[in-house]
Design an enzyme around this catalytic site. Structure first.
Site, short mmCIF file in Angstrom:
data_model
loop_
_atom_site.label_atom_id
_atom_site.label_comp_id
_atom_site.label_asym_id
_atom_site.label_seq_id
_atom_site.Cartn_x
_atom_site.Cartn_y
_atom_site.Cartn_z
N ALA A 34 0.83 -1.20 0.03
CA ALA A 34 0.07 0.13 -0.02
C ALA A 34 0.74 1.19 0.15
CB ALA A 34 -0.97 0.03 1.30
N ASP A 59 -3.80 -2.31 -1.25
CA ASP A 59 -3.89 -2.73 0.41
C ASP A 59 -4.38 -3.93 0.57
OD1 ASP A 59 -4.79 -2.32 3.15
OD2 ASP A 59 -4.72 -0.27 2.90
N GLU A 84 1.44 -2.48 10.32
CA GLU A 84 1.72 -1.32 10.92
C GLU A 84 2.64 -2.13 12.05
OE1 GLU A 84 1.26 1.81 10.23
OE2 GLU A 84 -0.27 1.42 8.60
N THR A 134 6.26 -11.54 15.53
CA THR A 134 7.49 -10.89 16.27
C THR A 134 7.25 -11.57 17.73
OG1 THR A 134 7.96 -8.66 17.30
CG2 THR A 134 5.45 -9.03 16.87
N ASP A 135 8.61 -11.33 18.17
CA ASP A 135 8.71 -12.00 19.71
C ASP A 135 7.89 -10.77 20.66
OD1 ASP A 135 10.29 -9.86 19.73
OD2 ASP A 135 12.09 -10.67 20.44
N GLU A 136 7.26 -10.00 20.15
CA GLU A 136 6.65 -9.03 21.18
C GLU A 136 5.30 -9.61 21.38
OE1 GLU A 136 6.88 -4.66 20.43
OE2 GLU A 136 8.45 -4.96 19.18
N TYR A 159 0.56 -2.68 19.32
CA TYR A 159 1.23 -3.39 18.19
C TYR A 159 1.29 -4.78 18.56
CZ TYR A 159 5.01 -5.21 15.59
OH TYR A 159 5.80 -6.17 14.89
N LYS A 163 -0.47 -8.07 16.54
CA LYS A 163 0.21 -9.05 15.99
C LYS A 163 -0.13 -10.46 16.34
CE LYS A 163 3.07 -8.76 13.34
NZ LYS A 163 3.08 -9.14 11.56
N PRO A 300 5.45 4.21 27.55
CA PRO A 300 4.40 3.79 28.41
C PRO A 300 4.35 1.94 28.05
CG PRO A 300 3.44 5.52 27.21
CD PRO A 300 4.74 5.15 26.88
N GLY A 301 4.57 1.32 29.12
CA GLY A 301 4.36 -0.31 29.04
C GLY A 301 5.51 -1.03 28.34
#
Length: 364
Positions: A34, A59, A84, A134-136, A159, A163, A300-301
């Site tokens: 996109a 998109d 994103e 992601t590992d997040e 985010y 994911k 934050p966080g």
């Protein structure tokens, strides 16, 4: 000749994957992107004239576009990088993250399901859908241990939550519809073509310009760093030999605090462009890049530590990262020094080095 559809292929990891795929396989590569703020045709300039490369501007949230691309290009594999991807941006505005990272992935999965159902037996047998994650999604670790593929998801940022939602959808499409899905969860990537709002390219550019180098909190947050081409080679290995329905963690075995990362960047810059020869630093009376470090209010966080256990992909598929962190950082700094025109082009009118992620309330 296989055809790989790469969504989000004009972004950081996606564009690197395209170069790896074209160099290491005989496959045809089709990009669907996109071209939002972090995606740019400039990142694809090196492959634009390759006869095995094609680009579609579109998109993943637009189902008609996705269906049309599948009909026209008949992919054997889909690799979804489209997302994103900046935690700080998700703090400032989470809705677009849910739109792309959850709803967009839903459209891709459902379109792929119908595409595979209508395909012949040979295409159905060889088809793969790889969700790049992601590992997040795993949340924050304590001082010990590493994330494994069975670690429960516990995302802490918008985010990471988006994911995680995408990963759950991908797993559900495999369990419910039999779609041959693979999921990879990677640690922090770095290397060429990363949009300059991210930590490493931002610090490189800021240091060269003689600007302060902000460090969140106490600088002791730990990440595992993975050179981007190592990651892309791992993804290719999973596509070629991974078992549908499985997850594979890819890590660099390079845990560093944010302070250590910044020190490595400063050391690499001193070796290539000494501070004494940088007019921007001498104008401020600063004699070393490390003197630009400054501590700022934490995000934050902010998760304290991530670390990946990549033993599954090493044992099953034989993948291991080839770059150590220090060598990778030096190569990365050198690339950004040699590609300042690219940096200026991709961020023009989009990002000027400002801090993101300051808000504690979602914006409309």
């Amino acid at each position: 000749m296989k055809t790989i559809l790469v969504t989000g292929g004009a972004g950081f990891i996606g564009s690197n994957f395209i170069r790896v795929a074209l160099a290491q396989t005989r496959a045809r590569v089709v990009v669907l992107d996109a071209l939002t703020y972090a995606g740019s045709r400039h990142s694809l300039a090196a492959v634009a004239d390759d006869p095995r490369f094609a680009f579609v501007h579109g998109d993943i949230t637009e189902r008609a576009t996705v269906d049309a691309v599948l009909r026209e290009h008949q992919p054997d594999w889909i690799v979804n990088f489209a997302a994103e991807s900046h935690v700080d941006r998700s703090i400032d505005g989470p809705r677009v993250f849910v739109r792309t990272n959850v709803m967009g992935v839903l459209e891709l999965l459902d379109a792929a399901r119908h595409f595979v159902a209508a395909a012949d037996a040979a295409r159905r047998e060889g088809f793969r859908f790889l969700q790049v994650s992601t590992d997040e999604v795993y949340g924050s670790l304590g001082d010990e241990g590493r994330f494994v593929e069975t670690t429960p998801y516990a995302p802490n940022s918008p985010y990471a939550a988006s994911k995680a939602g995408a990963d759950h959808l991908a797993s559900a499409f495999h369990a419910t519809y039999g779609l041959p899905v693979l999921i990879t969860n990677c640690s922090n990537n770095y290397g060429p073509y990363q949009f300059p709002e991210k930590l490493i390219p931002l610090m490189i550019q800021s240091a060269l310009a003689g600007k302060d180098l902000p460090i969140y909190g106490d600088g002791q947050n730990v990440r595992d760093w993975l050179y981007v081409t190592d990651h892309c080679e791992g993804i290719l290995r999973v596509l070629e030999s991974g078992r549908p329905g499985e997850k594979y963690n890819l890590g660099g075995d390079s845990e560093r605090t944010n302070l250590q990362v910044l020190d490595a960047i400063c050391a690499a810059l001193e070796a290539i462009v000494p501070a004494a020869s940088n007019d921007a630093l001498t104008a401020r009376g600063i004699g070393a890049y490390a003197e630009l470090r400054t501590f700022v209010r934490d995000r934050p966080g902010h998760d304290r530590r991530y670390a990946i256990d990549a033993s599954k992909i090493a044992g099953e598929l034989g993948w291991r990262p080839r770059h150590g962190f220090e060598d990778g950082i030096r190569a990365t700094v050198q690339w950004y020094l040699e590609n300042r025109t690219w940096c200026a082009a991709v961020q023009a009118g989009k990002y000027q080095g400002e801090r993101l992620g300051l808000s504690t309330e979602a914006k409309p």
